[in-house]
Design a protein around this motif. Structure first.
Motif, mmCIF file in Angstrom:
data_model
loop_
_atom_site.group_PDB
_atom_site.id
_atom_site.type_symbol
_atom_site.label_atom_id
_atom_site.label_comp_id
_atom_site.label_asym_id
_atom_site.label_seq_id
_atom_site.Cartn_x
_atom_site.Cartn_y
_atom_site.Cartn_z
ATOM 1 N N MET A 1 3.843 20.124 25.849
ATOM 2 C CA MET A 1 2.578 20.079 25.138
ATOM 3 C C MET A 1 2.564 21.228 24.127
ATOM 4 N N ARG A 2 2.190 20.893 22.917
ATOM 5 C CA ARG A 2 2.171 21.908 21.870
ATOM 6 C C ARG A 2 0.951 22.804 22.024
ATOM 7 N N ASN A 3 1.198 24.113 22.034
ATOM 8 C CA ASN A 3 0.116 25.072 22.242
ATOM 9 C C ASN A 3 -0.909 25.024 21.110
ATOM 10 N N ASP A 4 -0.456 24.820 19.872
ATOM 11 C CA ASP A 4 -1.407 24.763 18.757
ATOM 12 C C ASP A 4 -2.337 23.566 18.890
ATOM 13 N N TYR A 5 -1.838 22.427 19.371
ATOM 14 C CA TYR A 5 -2.689 21.262 19.602
ATOM 15 C C TYR A 5 -3.678 21.543 20.732
ATOM 16 N N LEU A 6 -3.198 22.197 21.781
ATOM 17 C CA LEU A 6 -4.059 22.529 22.915
ATOM 18 C C LEU A 6 -5.197 23.438 22.481
ATOM 19 N N GLN A 7 -4.885 24.465 21.724
ATOM 20 C CA GLN A 7 -5.916 25.408 21.271
ATOM 21 C C GLN A 7 -6.922 24.715 20.342
ATOM 22 N N SER A 8 -6.451 23.834 19.486
ATOM 23 C CA SER A 8 -7.356 23.098 18.593
ATOM 24 C C SER A 8 -8.271 22.173 19.376
ATOM 25 N N ALA A 9 -7.728 21.511 20.412
ATOM 26 C CA ALA A 9 -8.545 20.627 21.245
ATOM 27 C C ALA A 9 -9.553 21.428 22.058
ATOM 28 N N LEU A 10 -9.167 22.610 22.518
ATOM 29 C CA LEU A 10 -10.092 23.467 23.267
ATOM 30 C C LEU A 10 -11.250 23.947 22.394
ATOM 31 N N ALA A 11 -11.063 23.994 21.099
ATOM 32 C CA ALA A 11 -12.158 24.354 20.200
ATOM 33 C C ALA A 11 -13.195 23.230 20.135
ATOM 34 N N VAL A 12 -12.768 22.000 20.422
ATOM 35 C CA VAL A 12 -13.675 20.852 20.414
ATOM 36 C C VAL A 12 -14.291 20.643 21.793
ATOM 37 N N ILE A 13 -13.454 20.636 22.825
ATOM 38 C CA ILE A 13 -13.903 20.497 24.215
ATOM 39 C C ILE A 13 -13.576 21.819 24.900
ATOM 40 N N ASP A 14 -14.574 22.692 25.001
ATOM 41 C CA ASP A 14 -14.303 24.059 25.444
ATOM 42 C C ASP A 14 -14.119 24.226 26.950
ATOM 43 N N ASP A 15 -14.431 23.225 27.735
ATOM 44 C CA ASP A 15 -14.222 23.299 29.183
ATOM 45 C C ASP A 15 -12.838 22.728 29.508
ATOM 46 N N PRO A 16 -11.905 23.563 29.986
ATOM 47 C CA PRO A 16 -10.547 23.086 30.258
ATOM 48 C C PRO A 16 -10.498 21.934 31.260
ATOM 49 N N ASN A 17 -11.394 21.924 32.236
ATOM 50 C CA ASN A 17 -11.395 20.853 33.230
ATOM 51 C C ASN A 17 -11.752 19.507 32.593
ATOM 52 N N ILE A 18 -12.741 19.522 31.725
ATOM 53 C CA ILE A 18 -13.125 18.290 31.031
ATOM 54 C C ILE A 18 -12.007 17.858 30.089
ATOM 55 N N LEU A 19 -11.408 18.819 29.401
ATOM 56 C CA LEU A 19 -10.310 18.498 28.483
ATOM 57 C C LEU A 19 -9.162 17.819 29.224
ATOM 58 N N VAL A 20 -8.805 18.329 30.379
ATOM 59 C CA VAL A 20 -7.727 17.730 31.177
ATOM 60 C C VAL A 20 -8.076 16.294 31.536
ATOM 61 N N ASN A 21 -9.311 16.053 31.926
ATOM 62 C CA ASN A 21 -9.723 14.694 32.302
ATOM 63 C C ASN A 21 -9.721 13.741 31.111
ATOM 64 N N VAL A 22 -10.179 14.208 29.961
ATOM 65 C CA VAL A 22 -10.195 13.360 28.768
ATOM 66 C C VAL A 22 -8.769 13.038 28.333
ATOM 67 N N ALA A 50 -2.924 12.511 22.392
ATOM 68 C CA ALA A 50 -4.305 12.568 22.888
ATOM 69 C C ALA A 50 -5.001 13.844 22.403
ATOM 70 N N LEU A 51 -4.317 14.974 22.460
ATOM 71 C CA LEU A 51 -4.912 16.229 21.991
ATOM 72 C C LEU A 51 -5.239 16.142 20.500
ATOM 73 N N ARG A 52 -4.334 15.569 19.747
ATOM 74 C CA ARG A 52 -4.562 15.445 18.307
ATOM 75 C C ARG A 52 -5.738 14.516 18.021
ATOM 76 N N GLU A 53 -5.849 13.439 18.783
ATOM 77 C CA GLU A 53 -6.991 12.540 18.618
ATOM 78 C C GLU A 53 -8.303 13.276 18.883
ATOM 79 N N ILE A 54 -8.288 14.180 19.838
ATOM 80 C CA ILE A 54 -9.493 14.947 20.167
ATOM 81 C C ILE A 54 -9.857 15.892 19.030
ATOM 82 N N PHE A 55 -8.904 16.715 18.586
ATOM 83 C CA PHE A 55 -9.292 17.712 17.578
ATOM 84 C C PHE A 55 -9.487 17.116 16.192
ATOM 85 N N GLU A 56 -9.003 15.905 15.969
ATOM 86 C CA GLU A 56 -9.296 15.233 14.702
ATOM 87 C C GLU A 56 -10.582 14.403 14.777
#
Length: 73
Positions: A1-22, A50-56
């Motif tokens: 998993m790309r860290n830059d994608y993860l960090q960008s997605a966390l800016a959209v969904i800030d709860d890591p538990n919810i992000l993992v589920n989505v 999936a991460l890219r779909e979230i942050f876009e």
């Protein structure tokens, strides 16, 4: 998993538990044949897609209300 994608997605969904589920739900959909909602020139893993779909802003989530949770039981 790309860290830059993860960090960008966390800016959209800030709860890591919810992000993992989505991400998990979306990866399951992609494995079953759903088409990606983003176009990439590079070969992305399903998780990165999936991460890219979230942050876009291509996918989102809605938490159920208390009344909806009670109605389920």
């Amino acid at each position: 998993m790309r860290n830059d994608y993860l960090q960008s997605a966390l800016a959209v969904i800030d709860d890591p538990n919810i992000l993992v589920n989505v991400v998990s739900s979306r990866v399951k959909q992609l494995r079953r044949g759903s088409r990606p909602l983003v176009v990439s020139l590079e070969k992305l893993s399903l998780e990165d897609t999936a991460l890219r779909e979230i942050f876009e802003g291509r996918i989102s989530y809605v938490l159920p209300t208390a009344a909806e949770l009670i109605a389920r039981h």
